[in-house]
Write a protein that holds these residues in place. Structure first.
Motif, PDB file in Angstrom:
ATOM      1  N   ASN A  38       0.851  -1.186   0.000  1.00 19.31           N
ATOM      2  CA  ASN A  38       0.000   0.000   0.000  1.00 19.31           C
ATOM      3  C   ASN A  38       0.886   1.234   0.000  1.00 19.31           C
ATOM      4  O   ASN A  38       1.374   1.665   1.047  1.00 19.31           O
ATOM      5  N   GLY A  39       1.090   1.795  -1.170  1.00 21.48           N
ATOM      6  CA  GLY A  39       1.971   2.950  -1.295  1.00 21.48           C
ATOM      7  C   GLY A  39       1.531   4.147  -0.488  1.00 21.48           C
ATOM      8  O   GLY A  39       2.350   5.002  -0.128  1.00 21.48           O
ATOM      9  N   GLU A  40       0.242   4.217  -0.166  1.00 22.27           N
ATOM     10  CA  GLU A  40      -0.264   5.374   0.571  1.00 22.27           C
ATOM     11  C   GLU A  40       0.292   5.435   1.995  1.00 22.27           C
ATOM     12  O   GLU A  40       0.342   6.500   2.605  1.00 22.27           O
ATOM     13  N   LYS A  52      14.271   3.512   4.056  1.00 20.80           N
ATOM     14  CA  LYS A  52      13.778   3.381   2.689  1.00 20.80           C
ATOM     15  C   LYS A  52      12.532   2.507   2.714  1.00 20.80           C
ATOM     16  O   LYS A  52      12.450   1.550   3.486  1.00 20.80           O
ATOM     17  N   VAL A  53      11.559   2.856   1.887  1.00 15.83           N
ATOM     18  CA  VAL A  53      10.332   2.067   1.772  1.00 15.83           C
ATOM     19  C   VAL A  53      10.177   1.633   0.323  1.00 15.83           C
ATOM     20  O   VAL A  53      10.221   2.460  -0.591  1.00 15.83           O
ATOM     21  N   PHE A  54      10.000   0.320   0.135  1.00 14.00           N
ATOM     22  CA  PHE A  54       9.726  -0.227  -1.191  1.00 14.00           C
ATOM     23  C   PHE A  54       8.228  -0.494  -1.296  1.00 14.00           C
ATOM     24  O   PHE A  54       7.677  -1.293  -0.524  1.00 14.00           O
ATOM     25  N   SER A  55       7.587   0.162  -2.213  1.00 13.83           N
ATOM     26  CA  SER A  55       6.161  -0.039  -2.467  1.00 13.83           C
ATOM     27  C   SER A  55       6.024  -1.010  -3.636  1.00 13.83           C
ATOM     28  O   SER A  55       6.360  -0.675  -4.779  1.00 13.83           O
ATOM     29  N   LEU A  56       5.575  -2.230  -3.340  1.00 14.43           N
ATOM     30  CA  LEU A  56       5.463  -3.259  -4.368  1.00 14.43           C
ATOM     31  C   LEU A  56       4.140  -3.088  -5.114  1.00 14.43           C
ATOM     32  O   LEU A  56       3.058  -3.103  -4.510  1.00 14.43           O
ATOM     33  N   GLN A  57       4.224  -2.956  -6.414  1.00 10.67           N
ATOM     34  CA  GLN A  57       3.048  -2.764  -7.255  1.00 10.67           C
ATOM     35  C   GLN A  57       2.853  -4.001  -8.135  1.00 10.67           C
ATOM     36  O   GLN A  57       3.642  -4.263  -9.035  1.00 10.67           O
ATOM     37  N   THR A 148       5.039  -7.851  19.930  1.00  9.61           N
ATOM     38  CA  THR A 148       6.281  -8.289  20.560  1.00  9.61           C
ATOM     39  C   THR A 148       7.168  -7.081  20.854  1.00  9.61           C
ATOM     40  O   THR A 148       7.870  -7.036  21.864  1.00  9.61           O
ATOM     41  N   TYR A 149       7.117  -6.081  19.984  1.00  3.35           N
ATOM     42  CA  TYR A 149       7.865  -4.842  20.171  1.00  3.35           C
ATOM     43  C   TYR A 149       6.908  -3.659  20.095  1.00  3.35           C
ATOM     44  O   TYR A 149       5.909  -3.700  19.383  1.00  3.35           O
ATOM     45  N   GLU A 150       7.238  -2.611  20.847  1.00  2.00           N
ATOM     46  CA  GLU A 150       6.433  -1.395  20.838  1.00  2.00           C
ATOM     47  C   GLU A 150       6.916  -0.490  19.721  1.00  2.00           C
ATOM     48  O   GLU A 150       8.128  -0.233  19.589  1.00  2.00           O
ATOM     49  N   ALA A 151       5.992   0.011  18.911  1.00  2.00           N
ATOM     50  CA  ALA A 151       6.355   0.909  17.817  1.00  2.00           C
ATOM     51  C   ALA A 151       6.968   2.194  18.375  1.00  2.00           C
ATOM     52  O   ALA A 151       6.610   2.665  19.457  1.00  2.00           O
ATOM     53  N   LEU A 152       7.911   2.748  17.643  1.00  2.00           N
ATOM     54  CA  LEU A 152       8.502   4.024  18.030  1.00  2.00           C
ATOM     55  C   LEU A 152       7.498   5.145  17.822  1.00  2.00           C
ATOM     56  O   LEU A 152       6.603   5.048  16.973  1.00  2.00           O
ATOM     57  N   ALA A 153       7.642   6.199  18.583  1.00  2.00           N
ATOM     58  CA  ALA A 153       6.787   7.374  18.379  1.00  2.00           C
ATOM     59  C   ALA A 153       7.092   7.957  17.000  1.00  2.00           C
ATOM     60  O   ALA A 153       8.266   8.178  16.669  1.00  2.00           O
ATOM     61  N   PRO A 154       6.072   8.189  16.171  1.00  2.00           N
ATOM     62  CA  PRO A 154       6.325   8.707  14.824  1.00  2.00           C
ATOM     63  C   PRO A 154       7.036  10.058  14.852  1.00  2.00           C
ATOM     64  O   PRO A 154       6.727  10.915  15.685  1.00  2.00           O
ATOM     65  N   ASP A 155       7.995  10.215  13.965  1.00  2.00           N
ATOM     66  CA  ASP A 155       8.732  11.477  13.831  1.00  2.00           C
ATOM     67  C   ASP A 155       8.462  12.041  12.443  1.00  2.00           C
ATOM     68  O   ASP A 155       9.069  11.607  11.459  1.00  2.00           O
ATOM     69  N   PRO A 156       7.531  13.002  12.329  1.00  2.00           N
ATOM     70  CA  PRO A 156       7.166  13.520  11.001  1.00  2.00           C
ATOM     71  C   PRO A 156       8.302  14.257  10.307  1.00  2.00           C
ATOM     72  O   PRO A 156       8.219  14.539   9.105  1.00  2.00           O
ATOM     73  N   THR A 157       9.380  14.566  11.039  1.00  2.00           N
ATOM     74  CA  THR A 157      10.497  15.282  10.421  1.00  2.00           C
ATOM     75  C   THR A 157      11.509  14.330   9.777  1.00  2.00           C
ATOM     76  O   THR A 157      12.415  14.785   9.075  1.00  2.00           O
ATOM     77  N   ARG A 158      11.360  13.020  10.015  1.00  2.00           N
ATOM     78  CA  ARG A 158      12.303  12.066   9.422  1.00  2.00           C
ATOM     79  C   ARG A 158      12.162  12.066   7.896  1.00  2.00           C
ATOM     80  O   ARG A 158      11.076  12.201   7.358  1.00  2.00           O
ATOM     81  N   THR A 159      13.265  11.883   7.242  1.00  2.00           N
ATOM     82  CA  THR A 159      13.252  11.805   5.778  1.00  2.00           C
ATOM     83  C   THR A 159      13.790  10.448   5.348  1.00  2.00           C
ATOM     84  O   THR A 159      14.592   9.820   6.044  1.00  2.00           O
ATOM     85  N   GLY A 160      13.338  10.004   4.217  1.00  2.00           N
ATOM     86  CA  GLY A 160      13.783   8.726   3.678  1.00  2.00           C
ATOM     87  C   GLY A 160      13.379   8.618   2.223  1.00  2.00           C
ATOM     88  O   GLY A 160      12.731   9.508   1.665  1.00  2.00           O
ATOM     89  N   GLU A 161      13.743   7.519   1.633  1.00  2.00           N
ATOM     90  CA  GLU A 161      13.492   7.308   0.209  1.00  2.00           C
ATOM     91  C   GLU A 161      12.329   6.337   0.016  1.00  2.00           C
ATOM     92  O   GLU A 161      12.241   5.315   0.696  1.00  2.00           O
ATOM     93  N   ILE A 162      11.434   6.675  -0.890  1.00  2.00           N
ATOM     94  CA  ILE A 162      10.314   5.793  -1.234  1.00  2.00           C
ATOM     95  C   ILE A 162      10.499   5.338  -2.684  1.00  2.00           C
ATOM     96  O   ILE A 162      10.592   6.157  -3.593  1.00  2.00           O
ATOM     97  N   VAL A 163      10.578   4.018  -2.850  1.00  2.00           N
ATOM     98  CA  VAL A 163      10.844   3.446  -4.174  1.00  2.00           C
ATOM     99  C   VAL A 163       9.670   2.566  -4.587  1.00  2.00           C
ATOM    100  O   VAL A 163       9.243   1.691  -3.825  1.00  2.00           O
ATOM    101  N   THR A 164       9.141   2.805  -5.765  1.00  2.00           N
ATOM    102  CA  THR A 164       8.053   1.988  -6.298  1.00  2.00           C
ATOM    103  C   THR A 164       8.629   0.903  -7.200  1.00  2.00           C
ATOM    104  O   THR A 164       9.401   1.205  -8.117  1.00  2.00           O
ATOM    105  N   LEU A 165       8.267  -0.356  -6.897  1.00  2.00           N
ATOM    106  CA  LEU A 165       8.751  -1.475  -7.691  1.00  2.00           C
ATOM    107  C   LEU A 165       7.582  -2.164  -8.378  1.00  2.00           C
ATOM    108  O   LEU A 165       6.644  -2.621  -7.721  1.00  2.00           O
TER     109      LEU A 165
END
Length: 312
Positions: A38-40, A52-57, A148-165
């Motif tokens: 889900n690319g959204e 990095k997030v890979f969005s599988l299409q 099993t693990y607690e999610a980290l508090a979201p950081d809206p200032t984080r940057t990363g790469e989104i790649v559509t495959l």
């Protein structure tokens, strides 16, 4: 650059896996990659710790259809570890990918750590009677249960790469109809407080004792397998144990439960376990943080009244 991959079709579980992945990636100086169909939701995964997030299409809605594509990509990129949420579909996908890339697979790990540069995991065996520790070589494939693990508090200032495959999916099996499970009430697997009843309750009419205690605590009600499957006093999605629900509440109170290993395996992750039973030698007391030896018909009303007074 070494990489750690995480995936679940449930974005909440993916965020939990990112907390694990972030800790290991920082120690290994590796890139943390999340996969999604889900690319959204890709932006939220960056905020939750992914580099990095890979969005599988593909042309399928079903995660298991992407096994070959994910395996091919893993063979090409050679990640250090792949963590997949231990949902029914996630476990199916993990098994297929592991077979395709000829990697070892640890299922249902409850602890994962880095030891001397290798991934080490712990998982329960024999219905909770033993813990198996495995050391994995890359690519280390592990399925991890929800919460099993607690999610980290979201950081809206984080940057990363989104790649559509754009990938090819396996369409040999198609799903023509989906019948969702209809739950009666809340999902006890995510409840913060639980009151659980066993065969120590003599008759169904006495469930009022359990309901009163749960209401005073603001808790949900669970049960042992016998109460659900033999007596049918509560729905099957309310029973806790090895073949039922596995819970992780902050407070769990058992009423009239002997505590056989099949049940204890489902409650072992509770933060505080309180047991009430007439048998002082009941196995449940070995798992409990607090125990009361007594008749639930006497103890439960007293406990209910005490809680009501305390919360006023």
């Amino acid at each position: 650059m070494p990489a750690i991959w995480v995936y679940s079709e449930d974005i909440i579980i993916t965020q939990q896996l990112l907390a694990l992945g972030r800790e290991l990636a920082d120690k290994m100086q590796a890139q943390l990659c999340a996969f999604t169909l889900n690319g959204e939701g890709a932006t939220s995964l960056i905020a939750s710790g992914a580099d990095k997030v890979f969005s599988l299409q593909g042309n399928s809605l079903w995660p298991e259809s992407y096994a070959q594509s994910l395996a091919d990509f893993a063979a090409q990129e050679r990640p250090e570890a792949i963590f997949i949420g231990a949902t029914q579909r996630g476990k199916d996908l993990a098994a297929k990918v592991a077979a395709l890339i000829k990697a070892g697979l640890v299922t249902e790990a409850f602890a994962i750590r880095l030891v001397d540069g290798s991934i080490e995991t712990d998982r329960i065996m024999y219905g909770g009677l033993a813990i198996c520790t495995d050391t994995l070589v890359a690519p280390a494939m592990v399925t991890v249960p929800a919460r099993t693990y607690e999610a980290l508090a979201p950081d809206p200032t984080r940057t990363g790469e989104i790649v559509t495959l754009d990938v090819t999916t396996d369409d040999r099996v198609s799903v023509s109809n989906v019948c969702p499970i209809v739950r009666e009430g809340a999902d006890i697997s995510i409840a913060d407080k639980l009151v659980c009843v066993g065969r120590g309750l003599a008759k169904q009419e006495d469930m009022k004792l359990v309901e009163d205690l749960a209401a005073a605590l603001g808790a949900e009600i669970g049960c042992t397998r016998g109460i659900a499957e033999d007596y049918h006093w509560l729905p099957n999605d309310r029973y806790i144990g090895l073949s039922g629900q596995k819970i992780k509440p902050s407070l769990y109170i058992s009423l009239g439960i002997s505590g056989q290993v099949q049940h204890v395996s489902g409650i072992r992750d509770s933060k505080i376990i309180v047991a009430i039973d007439t048998n002082e030698n009941a196995p449940i007391f070995e798992a409990a943080d607090y125990g009361i030896v007594g008749d639930l018909y006497e103890i439960s009303p007293l406990l209910t009244e005490a809680i009501k007074k305390a919360v006023k």
